[in-house]
Design a protein around this motif. Structure first.
Motif, short mmCIF file in Angstrom:
data_model
loop_
_atom_site.label_atom_id
_atom_site.label_comp_id
_atom_site.label_asym_id
_atom_site.label_seq_id
_atom_site.Cartn_x
_atom_site.Cartn_y
_atom_site.Cartn_z
N ILE A 58 -0.99 -1.83 3.44
CA ILE A 58 -1.14 -0.45 3.91
C ILE A 58 -2.12 -0.38 5.07
O ILE A 58 -1.83 0.22 6.11
N SER A 59 -3.27 -1.03 4.91
CA SER A 59 -4.33 -0.97 5.94
C SER A 59 -4.17 -2.11 6.93
O SER A 59 -4.78 -3.17 6.79
N ILE A 65 2.42 2.33 5.82
CA ILE A 65 3.30 3.43 5.45
C ILE A 65 4.23 3.77 6.61
O ILE A 65 5.43 4.00 6.42
N THR A 84 -1.18 -4.32 -1.56
CA THR A 84 -2.38 -3.69 -1.00
C THR A 84 -3.51 -3.62 -2.02
O THR A 84 -3.29 -3.82 -3.22
N SER A 86 -5.26 -0.75 -2.09
CA SER A 86 -5.43 0.70 -2.29
C SER A 86 -4.82 1.17 -3.61
O SER A 86 -3.64 0.95 -3.88
N ASN A 91 -1.67 7.30 -1.46
CA ASN A 91 -1.02 6.15 -0.83
C ASN A 91 0.19 5.69 -1.63
O ASN A 91 1.21 5.31 -1.06
N ASP A 94 2.88 8.34 -1.00
CA ASP A 94 3.41 8.22 0.36
C ASP A 94 4.30 6.99 0.51
O ASP A 94 5.33 7.03 1.19
N TYR A 103 5.08 -1.33 -5.50
CA TYR A 103 3.69 -1.09 -5.09
C TYR A 103 2.84 -2.01 -5.95
O TYR A 103 2.67 -1.80 -7.15
#
Length: 217
Positions: A58-59, A65, A84, A86, A91, A94, A103
């Protein structure tokens, strides 16, 4: 498992990315066909290799995203997995809305990662267990909450203005009552109508009366 699934791994931390790629290549049924560290390169690699799965952080530069949305819109057959650190609910939401089928939190072990990606490759969804329980709890709580009234979205100042309008005051009179200029009240009313999703001040006043805002200032 006889199938070999192709994967693109995207993460802006080279050591982590290389470790994930190595773990997947050591499994009998995965082949990492590309690695990169940003959203733009992720799209290019997916376009080039059309892999079965793309793993996105994600980052990272360009945002995972954003990459997920673009990849899902252009290559819907490619399964997207977020890998990730997160744990933020927004997040997760999303990512799922962007088209992610998985995820996974980075604390996962190599064997668990292979198992999770195998589930996604076979057409299932996967969310790290702790997150799945939390999302289920949030969803359950949301279904039991009383629906929000549109006026609940207004600020205190907007409520004051709407209340005066519902009591029959003009913009000029509202401005005088609140020591604001008439043009300022007009700006407020434009914002109020948009927030309430109504066409004019009459409909707004009706909503205010329904909410009990027209009794007193």
């Amino acid at each position: 498992m006889s199938n070999v699934y192709t994967i693109v791994v995207v993460d802006d931390h080279p050591l982590f990315r290389e470790g994930v790629a190595r773990s997947l290549n050591e499994a009998d049924f995965f082949e990492v066909v590309g690695e990169c560290g940003c959203a733009e390169d992720a799209f290019d690699l997916v376009e080039t290799h059309l892999p079965d799965i793309v793993c996105l952080d994600i980052s990272m530069p360009g945002g995972g995203i954003n990459a997920a949305r673009r990849i899902n819109a252009t290559f819907p057959t490619v399964k997207i997995v977020m890998l990730t650190v997160s744990e933020a609910d927004e997040n997760v939401s999303d990512a799922l809305e962007a088209g992610a089928s998985g995820y996974i939190l980075k604390g996962i072990g190599a064997a668990q990662l292979v198992e999770a990606l195998s589930s996604v490759a076979s057409g299932q969804s996967y969310i790290s267990p702790d997150l799945a329980v939390r999302l289920l709890t949030v969803a359950t709580n949301n279904t039991t909450k009383k629906p929000e009234h549109p006026i609940d979205n207004l600020t205190r100042r907007e409520e004051q203005i709407l209340q005066l309008v519902a009591n029959g005051l003009s913009n000029k009179e509202v401005g005088a009552a609140l020591d604001l200029q008439e043009k300022t009240i007009k700006h407020y009313m434009t914002n109020i109508l948009q927030k309430l999703h109504v066409r004019n001040r009459v409909e707004a006043a009706l909503l205010a009366r329904d909410r009990g805002l027209s009794d007193s200032v």
